[in-house]
Design a protein around this motif. Structure first.
Motif, PDB file in Angstrom:
ATOM      1  N   VAL A 119      11.998 -29.987  48.229  1.00 38.89           N
ATOM      2  CA  VAL A 119      10.488 -29.683  48.711  1.00 38.89           C
ATOM      3  C   VAL A 119      10.280 -27.977  48.865  1.00 38.89           C
ATOM      4  N   ALA A 120      10.793 -28.428  50.541  1.00 40.77           N
ATOM      5  CA  ALA A 120      10.288 -27.894  51.582  1.00 40.77           C
ATOM      6  C   ALA A 120      10.908 -25.764  50.898  1.00 40.77           C
ATOM      7  N   PHE A 121      11.846 -26.292  50.425  1.00 40.87           N
ATOM      8  CA  PHE A 121      12.284 -24.735  50.171  1.00 40.87           C
ATOM      9  C   PHE A 121      11.198 -24.004  48.830  1.00 40.87           C
ATOM     10  N   LEU A 122      10.847 -25.371  48.125  1.00 42.48           N
ATOM     11  CA  LEU A 122       9.672 -24.280  47.389  1.00 42.48           C
ATOM     12  C   LEU A 122       8.174 -24.796  47.504  1.00 42.48           C
ATOM     13  N   TYR A 123       7.949 -24.284  48.318  1.00 42.23           N
ATOM     14  CA  TYR A 123       7.436 -24.027  49.606  1.00 42.23           C
ATOM     15  C   TYR A 123       7.416 -23.459  50.176  1.00 42.23           C
ATOM     16  N   ASP A 124       8.560 -22.531  50.614  1.00 41.55           N
ATOM     17  CA  ASP A 124       8.848 -21.140  51.183  1.00 41.55           C
ATOM     18  C   ASP A 124       8.750 -20.418  50.446  1.00 41.55           C
ATOM     19  N   LEU A 125       9.281 -20.715  48.986  1.00 39.11           N
ATOM     20  CA  LEU A 125       9.148 -19.559  48.038  1.00 39.11           C
ATOM     21  C   LEU A 125       7.407 -19.485  47.807  1.00 39.11           C
ATOM     22  N   ALA A 126       6.559 -20.405  47.754  1.00 35.62           N
ATOM     23  CA  ALA A 126       5.789 -20.470  46.944  1.00 35.62           C
ATOM     24  C   ALA A 126       4.541 -19.586  47.758  1.00 35.62           C
ATOM     25  N   ARG A 127       5.141 -19.564  49.269  1.00 34.01           N
ATOM     26  CA  ARG A 127       4.096 -18.835  50.753  1.00 34.01           C
ATOM     27  C   ARG A 127       4.445 -17.640  50.490  1.00 34.01           C
ATOM     28  N   GLU A 128       6.471 -16.994  50.146  1.00 36.73           N
ATOM     29  CA  GLU A 128       6.390 -16.138  50.303  1.00 36.73           C
ATOM     30  C   GLU A 128       6.125 -14.580  48.676  1.00 36.73           C
ATOM     31  N   ARG A 129       6.415 -15.879  47.986  1.00 33.24           N
ATOM     32  CA  ARG A 129       4.963 -15.840  46.634  1.00 33.24           C
ATOM     33  C   ARG A 129       3.998 -14.817  47.012  1.00 33.24           C
ATOM     34  N   HIS A 130       3.120 -15.526  47.545  1.00 30.40           N
ATOM     35  CA  HIS A 130       1.879 -15.724  47.911  1.00 30.40           C
ATOM     36  C   HIS A 130       1.287 -14.094  49.350  1.00 30.40           C
TER      37      HIS A 130
END
Length: 66
Positions: free
Chosen positions: A6-17
């Motif tokens: 979940v933390a990894f997915l959150y980081d990916l979403a933040r980078e995408r943003h």
């Protein structure tokens, strides 16, 4: 602590943003540059600069006033 996935997915979403915001800013800068380049030939050919509509109205009103 959250689950690592979940933390990894959150980081990916933040980078995408962040990347999308950067791309949007870059596209806006390119559009502004294209607009400026489109006005340059007119200025070079005629010696006139682009004047917003209605810009001369204030000077005409000042000349007409007593």
């Amino acid at each position: 602590m959250k689950e690592p996935r979940v933390a990894f997915l959150y980081d990916l979403a933040r980078e995408r943003h962040v990347l999308q915001a950067g791309m949007a800013a870059e596209e806006a800068a390119l559009a502004a540059q294209k607009t400026a380049e489109a006005e340059e030939p007119r200025e070079a050919e005629t010696g006139e600069t682009a004047v917003p509509a209605g810009a001369g109205e204030a000077s005409r009103a000042a000349e007409e006033s007593p």
